[in-house]
Structures are given as C-alpha cells and as structure tokens.
Design an enzyme around this catalytic site. Sequence first.
Site, mmCIF file in Angstrom:
data_model
loop_
_atom_site.group_PDB
_atom_site.id
_atom_site.type_symbol
_atom_site.label_atom_id
_atom_site.label_comp_id
_atom_site.label_asym_id
_atom_site.label_seq_id
_atom_site.Cartn_x
_atom_site.Cartn_y
_atom_site.Cartn_z
ATOM 1 N N CYS A 2 0.830 -1.212 0.000
ATOM 2 C CA CYS A 2 0.000 0.000 0.000
ATOM 3 C C CYS A 2 0.862 1.260 0.000
ATOM 4 O O CYS A 2 1.991 1.253 0.476
ATOM 5 C CB CYS A 2 -0.880 0.028 1.243
ATOM 6 N N ARG A 27 4.584 0.277 -6.387
ATOM 7 C CA ARG A 27 4.565 -0.601 -5.217
ATOM 8 C C ARG A 27 3.511 -1.702 -5.368
ATOM 9 O O ARG A 27 3.523 -2.663 -4.613
ATOM 10 C CB ARG A 27 4.270 0.224 -3.958
ATOM 11 N N TRP A 75 -3.342 -2.559 -1.342
ATOM 12 C CA TRP A 75 -3.067 -3.927 -1.794
ATOM 13 C C TRP A 75 -3.742 -4.820 -0.766
ATOM 14 O O TRP A 75 -3.348 -4.838 0.404
ATOM 15 C CB TRP A 75 -1.565 -4.155 -1.834
ATOM 16 N N ASN A 99 -1.321 2.040 6.405
ATOM 17 C CA ASN A 99 -0.509 0.928 5.881
ATOM 18 C C ASN A 99 -0.110 0.063 7.060
ATOM 19 O O ASN A 99 0.187 0.578 8.137
ATOM 20 C CB ASN A 99 0.785 1.433 5.239
ATOM 21 N N GLY A 100 -0.039 -1.247 6.839
ATOM 22 C CA GLY A 100 0.384 -2.147 7.917
ATOM 23 C C GLY A 100 -0.748 -3.078 8.303
ATOM 24 O O GLY A 100 -1.678 -3.301 7.519
ATOM 25 N N GLU A 478 16.677 -17.267 -10.052
ATOM 26 C CA GLU A 478 16.255 -15.885 -10.307
ATOM 27 C C GLU A 478 15.648 -15.750 -11.714
ATOM 28 O O GLU A 478 14.638 -15.068 -11.897
ATOM 29 C CB GLU A 478 17.455 -14.945 -10.103
ATOM 30 N N LYS A 482 11.863 -14.484 -12.338
ATOM 31 C CA LYS A 482 11.535 -13.350 -13.222
ATOM 32 C C LYS A 482 10.466 -13.756 -14.221
ATOM 33 O O LYS A 482 9.488 -13.068 -14.429
ATOM 34 C CB LYS A 482 12.764 -12.914 -13.992
ATOM 35 N N GLU A 485 6.991 -14.443 -12.585
ATOM 36 C CA GLU A 485 6.365 -13.226 -12.062
ATOM 37 C C GLU A 485 5.649 -12.424 -13.140
ATOM 38 O O GLU A 485 4.565 -11.916 -12.907
ATOM 39 C CB GLU A 485 7.441 -12.288 -11.491
ATOM 40 N N HIS A 501 17.543 -36.538 -10.437
ATOM 41 C CA HIS A 501 17.012 -37.074 -9.182
ATOM 42 C C HIS A 501 15.502 -36.859 -9.082
ATOM 43 O O HIS A 501 14.947 -36.837 -7.982
ATOM 44 C CB HIS A 501 17.741 -36.439 -7.990
ATOM 45 N N LYS A 597 5.441 -4.314 -4.787
ATOM 46 C CA LYS A 597 6.870 -3.992 -4.825
ATOM 47 C C LYS A 597 7.507 -4.134 -3.460
ATOM 48 O O LYS A 597 8.649 -4.531 -3.338
ATOM 49 C CB LYS A 597 7.047 -2.559 -5.341
HETATM 50 C C1 F6R Z 1 10.976 -10.297 -7.297
HETATM 51 C C2 F6R Z 1 11.000 -9.393 -6.168
HETATM 52 C C3 F6R Z 1 10.700 -9.961 -4.826
HETATM 53 C C4 F6R Z 1 11.533 -9.252 -3.759
HETATM 54 C C5 F6R Z 1 11.122 -9.713 -2.359
HETATM 55 C C6 F6R Z 1 11.997 -9.090 -1.292
HETATM 56 O O1 F6R Z 1 11.247 -9.651 -8.498
HETATM 57 O O2 F6R Z 1 11.243 -8.238 -6.314
HETATM 58 O O3 F6R Z 1 10.903 -11.331 -4.791
HETATM 59 O O4 F6R Z 1 12.886 -9.523 -3.990
HETATM 60 O O5 F6R Z 1 9.784 -9.377 -2.129
HETATM 61 O O6 F6R Z 1 11.945 -7.703 -1.363
HETATM 62 P P1 F6R Z 1 13.069 -6.793 -0.760
HETATM 63 O O7 F6R Z 1 14.318 -7.032 -1.515
HETATM 64 O O8 F6R Z 1 12.553 -5.401 -0.921
HETATM 65 O O9 F6R Z 1 13.229 -7.182 0.680
#
Ligand code: F6R
Length: 602
Positions: A2, A27, A75, A99-100, A478, A482, A485, A501, A597
């Site tokens: 949020c 975000r 969110w 927020n929270g 990773e 990507k 996502e 395995h 985000k």
């Molecule tokens: C994926 C992505 C998330 C963040 C994760 C941790 O592209 O961005 O997997 O890496 O939510 O976020 P941070 O790094 O902000 O603690």
Amino acid sequence: MCGIVGYIGNKNSKDILIGGLSELEYRGYDSAGIAILTNGKIDTFKAIGKLVNLEEKVKDLEVDGLSVGIGHTRWATHGSPTELNAHPHLGEFSYVVHNGIIENYKELKESLISDGVKFLSQTDTEVIVHLYEKNFAKLDDELKAFEKTISQLDGAYAILLITKSDDKKIFFAKHGSPMIVGNSEDEIYFGSSDAALLGKASEVIYLEDGEYGYTSFGEIKLFNKDEEVALNKKPLVGDKISAQKSGFRFFMEKEIYEQSDVLSDAILGRVSDDKIIFDELESDFFDSVNHIKICACGTSYHSALSASYLLERDAKIPTTVEIASEFRYKEPLLSLDTLFIVISQSGETADTLEALKMAKRAGLKTLAICNVDNSSIVRGADFSIMTRAGIEKGVASTKAFATQVIVLWMLSLYLAQKRDSITKDKLQDEIKAIKHIPAATIVKDELHQQLKRLSKRYLHGHGFFFIGRDIFFPLALEGALKLKEISYLHAEGYPAGEMKHGPIALADSELFTVALIPKTLLYDKVKSNVEELCARDVTLLAISPEPFDLADDFIKTDSHTHPMGEFFEMMVVTQLLALEISIRVGNDVDMPRNLAKSVTVE
Ligand code: F6R
C-alpha cells in the site's frame, strides 16, 4: 504494497494527491482513494483497479484555497479489493488511511460493534477511525483522542487521519510501517516513500517508530511518548526524471538497460587497484566473526545464495542462507560469533525486518545490504551497505538484484583481504573482473532483437526449467522467478546436477529448458547434464559462449576470464527473455497481477 500520501496547503490538493499516488503505483495496488477537506466540507472518492479509474471519478472536483487531503493505494490484505474496502475509511466525521496490519482489530471491532458502531468494510483499518471518534467523544480533544487511539493499537501502522472537527490538520502516526513528512515553505506533504515527495518537498523527516503528531499549514508538531520532539529535517535528494520511463516501454526494461550504470555506481569508491574499501564499515566490526547467516526474501534471497558461494570460496567463512519467513518461526539457534546479514531492495520487507530484529535481540552483529537509505532495515542494522541501484519501479526486481550481487561479491573480497584468505594476485584479478562488470551488462541491440524474435517460440508448453550449477544455480532460480512473475508461465530453477534425481521425469518436447552453460565454471559437468535432458527431447535454449549443437535456440555470450563476468551477462539474457515473453503474452510487465513492490506484511 500500500501507498500513502497526504497534503496541506494552498495548491490543488487533488492533483498533488493523485500525482503522489501515481509515483507510488510501482509498489503494486488493487484499489485507490482520496479524501479532501476544504472548509469543513469533505469529498471522498474511491475506485478499484488502476489509478485512471480514480482520476476519472475526481475529474469534476474543483479544489480552491487551503485544503487538507489524504490518499491511499491499497493492496488487499483483510478483505477483497472492493470500493468499500479501499481507503480512506470513514467514521461519522473523520477519515483515515493506513498501511500495515492492526493485529488486535478483531477485539477492537467487537467492542466497537457492542457500542453500536456500524462497520462498512472488512478491513482492519476501519477500527482506527471508529476508535478515534469514540475517544474523541470522551476526551473532546483531537490530539488526545488520537494519542489514545494509537496507544490501543497492536501491530504495524503508518496512519494519516483527518477530521471535520479540526479541518485544517492532519494527524499522523508511525509504528513499523514507513512514513515521511516533507515540506516546502508552508506546504506540507506526506508519503510512505520518497518517490511520492520527489519534486514537491525540499526537506523531509523520516519518522521513527513511536512518533506521531499533527501538521497544519506551515506547522509540524512531532511527539514521542507524550513528549514533543525536535524535527530532524533532511534535504530530499533524488531526481524525478530518473523515476520516469525515458522512452522505454516499461520501467523493467529501462531498469535492465540501466544496470551497467548502476553497477558502476555500486563499485564507485569501493575498489582501488589492489583493495576493496567500504568506508561505511568500522574496521573491527568483523573481528570475532566465524560464521555468516544471511536472511532475505525472493530475489534478494537469490542474491544471498550466490553470495554464500563467494563468501565461503573467497573469505573462507562458513555461510548459511535462509528465507526470512522460514527463519522467523524455526526457533533458530544463533551463536554470538555469527554475523547476521539481511538483504532487501526496499528495506521494508516485514519478514526480513523481523529476522533482523530477532538477530539483534540475540545479540548478533548485524549488517544490511539495502537499496533504500533510511528504510526500516537500514535503521535497524548496526551497519549498512547501500546498493545504489536508484529507485526501482518495475515490480520484478532487476537492477536491485544486480547491485546486491556485486556488493556481496565485493564484501566477500573485503572479508577475504581482512582475513588474509586471498593472495594479492588473486585479489587483483578479482578487482579487474569487478571493474569489467559494467561493460559486461551493457545491453547489446543484437541480443535484445534476438530475444525478441525467439520469445515467440516459448509461449506454450508445460513449463520451464532454468538450470545451472554453483553460482549459476541461484541465477537459474532468479531467471525462473523473473519469468513466472511477469509471464505467469510456470518456471522452476534447478541445480543442473539435480535434474536426474526426479525432475527429468517431466522432460519431453514441451518442457522448455533454459540452460546456463558458462565456460569458466564446471563447463563439462553442466554440458553433460544438459545432454541428458536433450536425450529426453526437451526444447533447449542454451546460453553459453561455446556453441551447443543440441540446442534448439542458442544465445552466444562473450568469453570471460571470470565466472562472475559470465554470471552478469547471463543475468541480462534471462531478464530480457522474461521481459519479451511477458510482452508477447500481453501482461502488464511493471505491475504483474497479485504482486507488490514492497511486502510490508508477513
Ligand atoms: C521479485 C521481487 C521480490 C523481492 C522480495 C523481497 O522480483 O522483487 O521477490 O525480492 O519481495 O523484497 P526486498 O528485496 O525489498 O526485501
């Protein structure tokens, strides 16, 4: 997650609130709303979906003269994304954004319902506004009622509240969720992140947990535990232009292209010809460290995994890596000779922050690797190393990952040089390799065009396996993250040697395998793992400097002398592949469904 904005001043508060919310769009959110108070008259608007829906609803609202406004992008956590659940939440005469998470909201809600209060939403937030009005009815003083309200809340919050009974103030409180107050002359702004304030406020106050207060036109009053506290104003630095897309189709694309520059920034002043320098660290900080534990989530967890290979190989320090949400509840055994490292792009990830707090409570030395200065994680750790990636707007992290990895690589070498576990010659070779990374990550037009073309062959099938060994295994994880996502296609990262395995059972021509086959590290081993898969007829996209005859598609990377050169170049390839597949399937690359985000709830 949020986003919050707020404003008091003579400018058009509608435009300022919507503008601020649009800066926070990155975000992630599923609904948005604003409330504007002008001379005792309140206007509220809420809309589900994108901000344009809210803009459409407010387009006829005229705002003139001094006004007070709050806004929010939500969110969904408690209750689905509906207009009723969107913020601001309203009582009889007051409005709140939050927020929270209010952990004791059920008890508070029950007690308010038994007092006859009617709730409109399913959110935890709505209790705040009703509780405030109940307290105000008893205390007949806005600040006292607000103080009493926040003292009754358990959990994490950043709150803005406005009320018709004092229509020229915003009441605010912060505990566990970020909140920034900014001003420019007499205009006052609020934001849950710098991004909302850039170009508006010239000075900002990063609120600390437990701080609360109110603002009126030209005035900020800040308190902590009933005592007024001095305002610790800092200039707001950062430029708005870099927060825009600069001609790229998506922020993620722009951020992939920016990696070469931000990697240069990340190493600036930290590598000389023969040593690694971290001025931000005290030289005896690592004395008595015999183990390293790294905690992080998502992409940051993948950079941690890559670092674990480097820390053991270069610095010779046993290193374990844990997903923060797992670490929190496993009742971990922590020893005082362990250095606890947390990695976070946002610095606000709830699980990572909580892991950090646990390590601190256990008396461990703590270090944060983070991209956002003054974030909760940076403030919480003993020391921090900033990754200098700049604002990352695409929800799928790219440049933040790249800078985390290079910082962790430099940290491994910094520790190696401190502990004499590396020869001078080897250190110089490593430094040479580090300095080459910005060049290795420049996106070549030819490569991008090739990925654009071949992406059309990867839109169906029953899934992707990204495979690699050693540091290329976290890169495979990773690459798969990507892709899933932003394309919503199923993808898994796997150690190449582990396929036989179990996962090889899935192999057929509809299984797409993206193989990371570096020349400088375990080339023959990976090659034979990939050959085993080809024998089961998988469709293979090979990424390697060496031609691979069995590949259906082949991306030729440059020859490098150091595995990390290959790592960073292959990282760019996997990012572009995910980007182009996502564009072809028609997804919103920057704001993928269901993702946020900054994940500030557990
Ligand atoms: C994926 C992505 C998330 C963040 C994760 C941790 O592209 O961005 O997997 O890496 O939510 O976020 P941070 O790094 O902000 O603690």
